[in-house]
Design a protein around this motif. Structure first.
Motif, PDB file in Angstrom:
ATOM      1  N   SER A   1       0.744  -1.170  -0.168  1.00  0.00           N
ATOM      2  CA  SER A   1       0.157   0.015   0.073  1.00  0.00           C
ATOM      3  C   SER A   1       0.687   1.369  -0.037  1.00  0.00           C
ATOM      4  O   SER A   1       0.234   2.316  -0.179  1.00  0.00           O
ATOM      5  N   HIS A   2       2.084   1.011   0.423  1.00  0.00           N
ATOM      6  CA  HIS A   2       3.053   2.138   0.225  1.00  0.00           C
ATOM      7  C   HIS A   2       3.762   2.272  -0.985  1.00  0.00           C
ATOM      8  O   HIS A   2       4.545   3.270  -0.926  1.00  0.00           O
ATOM      9  N   HIS A   3       3.502   1.647  -1.996  1.00  0.00           N
ATOM     10  CA  HIS A   3       4.158   1.742  -3.272  1.00  0.00           C
ATOM     11  C   HIS A   3       4.207   3.081  -4.112  1.00  0.00           C
ATOM     12  O   HIS A   3       5.227   3.651  -4.525  1.00  0.00           O
ATOM     13  N   GLU A   4       2.892   3.578  -4.038  1.00  0.00           N
ATOM     14  CA  GLU A   4       2.886   5.083  -4.680  1.00  0.00           C
ATOM     15  C   GLU A   4       3.743   6.100  -3.904  1.00  0.00           C
ATOM     16  O   GLU A   4       4.599   6.768  -4.494  1.00  0.00           O
TER      17      GLU A   4
ATOM     18  N   HIS B   1      17.457   5.558  -9.438  1.00  0.00           N
ATOM     19  CA  HIS B   1      17.239   4.226  -8.712  1.00  0.00           C
ATOM     20  C   HIS B   1      17.166   3.072  -9.627  1.00  0.00           C
ATOM     21  O   HIS B   1      16.370   3.085 -10.654  1.00  0.00           O
ATOM     22  N   SER B   2      17.806   2.021  -9.251  1.00  0.00           N
ATOM     23  CA  SER B   2      17.629   0.857 -10.027  1.00  0.00           C
ATOM     24  C   SER B   2      16.359   0.018 -10.026  1.00  0.00           C
ATOM     25  O   SER B   2      16.186  -0.856 -10.843  1.00  0.00           O
ATOM     26  N   THR B   3      15.931  -0.101  -8.868  1.00  0.00           N
ATOM     27  CA  THR B   3      14.858  -1.016  -8.551  1.00  0.00           C
ATOM     28  C   THR B   3      13.764  -0.140  -7.946  1.00  0.00           C
ATOM     29  O   THR B   3      13.842   0.886  -7.052  1.00  0.00           O
ATOM     30  N   GLY B   4      12.539  -0.428  -8.278  1.00  0.00           N
ATOM     31  CA  GLY B   4      11.415   0.454  -7.920  1.00  0.00           C
ATOM     32  C   GLY B   4      10.288  -0.274  -7.485  1.00  0.00           C
ATOM     33  O   GLY B   4      10.354  -1.582  -7.424  1.00  0.00           O
ATOM     34  N   PRO B   5       9.170   0.235  -6.881  1.00  0.00           N
ATOM     35  CA  PRO B   5       8.251  -0.727  -6.160  1.00  0.00           C
ATOM     36  C   PRO B   5       7.464  -1.572  -7.227  1.00  0.00           C
ATOM     37  O   PRO B   5       7.250  -1.081  -8.455  1.00  0.00           O
ATOM     38  N   GLY B   6       7.266  -2.648  -7.028  1.00  0.00           N
ATOM     39  CA  GLY B   6       6.680  -3.638  -7.874  1.00  0.00           C
ATOM     40  C   GLY B   6       8.064  -4.292  -9.027  1.00  0.00           C
ATOM     41  O   GLY B   6       7.256  -5.254  -9.732  1.00  0.00           O
TER      42      GLY B   6
END
Length: 252
Positions: A131-134, A147-152
């Motif tokens: 729920s905190h991804h946004e 950044h190399s990695t994002g939410p999801g």
């Protein structure tokens, strides 16, 4: 009828004992000893390499000249499929004598098997939910746009963060994994640009490292070679610095 030539698959990338040598942690942690079904690999005197087919990426370790030879062999045997590679520092220049190599970036593959010293503010770190991804994406876009990695993102098992007294996110980081082996890989540690130098990044890095070591026995990460502040932090937290690498693309 046209004959089809199958690329030989290496039975065991570890037969030379390279994984026990300094500079070969990427083989030790990044390639599963039980070879994934169908993975293509190569080995030669002083080097080993394997292919991430989904990305068209050849990973190699060992002596630079031998590693470059395996990259060349992979590109020759799989024309059009090998688009990029990672190898020991110097592989790009050697492979570039025979291939159109571009976009070289120097990295250090770092790892530790020990829990780090406890850092100030580490008790403020909390696990974050889907729920905190946004919120995470907005934070990374503002404070760590490269950044190399994002939410999801693929392979991420955990996001963690630090909030200020008003509940605002001021630092974050992810526990991801290396594709072939599933080894724990720390990624996208970022702090609020206005709060850097206060130990928030150190606290988050130590917390994530401790999390991985307790569950897996080790933690790995990638560090840009010219990132001096990160170099000092990771060294202070116990990360080994034996694996200088270079990543590059092969131009079409």
């Amino acid at each position: 009828m046209q004959a089809t030539t199958l690329v030989p698959r290496t039975a065991d990338l570890f037969h030379q004992g390279l994984e026990r040598q300094a500079g070969s942690a990427l083989l030790r942690f990044g390639a599963a000893r039980q070879r994934p079904a169908g993975r293509i690999g190569w080995s030669g005197d002083g080097a080993a390499a394997w292919l991430d087919e989904a990305r068209g990426h050849v990973w190699s370790v060992g002596e630079p000249a031998a590693a470059a030879g395996l990259v060349l062999r992979a590109a020759h045997e799989l024309p059009g499929h090998v688009r990029e590679f990672t190898g020991p520092r110097g592989t790009d220049a050697l492979a570039g004598r025979h291939l159109p190599v571009t976009g070289a970036v120097e990295w250090v593959f770092r790892w530790t098997m020990e829990e780090p010293p406890v850092q100030r503010a580490e008790e403020r770190v909390v696990a974050l939910e889907e729920s905190h991804h946004e919120e995470l994406l907005a934070f990374l876009t503002a404070h760590s746009p490269a950044h190399s990695t994002g939410p999801g993102s693929f392979g991420v098992s955990l996001w963690a963060g630090i909030r200020d007294p008003d509940g605002r996110l001021v630092a974050c980081g992810a526990m991801s994994s290396l594709r072939d082996s599933g080894a724990p890989l720390m990624a996208s540690v970022a702090t609020d640009a206005g709060l850097r130098g206060q130990g928030l990044g150190a606290a988050l890095t130590a917390w994530l490292t401790r999390y991985a070591v307790r569950r897996h026995g080790y933690c790995t990460l990638w560090q840009l070679a010219d990132n001096t502040p990160a170099e000092r932090l990771y060294t202070r937290l116990g990360y080994r610095n034996e694996d200088p690498c270079v990543a590059a693309r092969i131009a079409a």
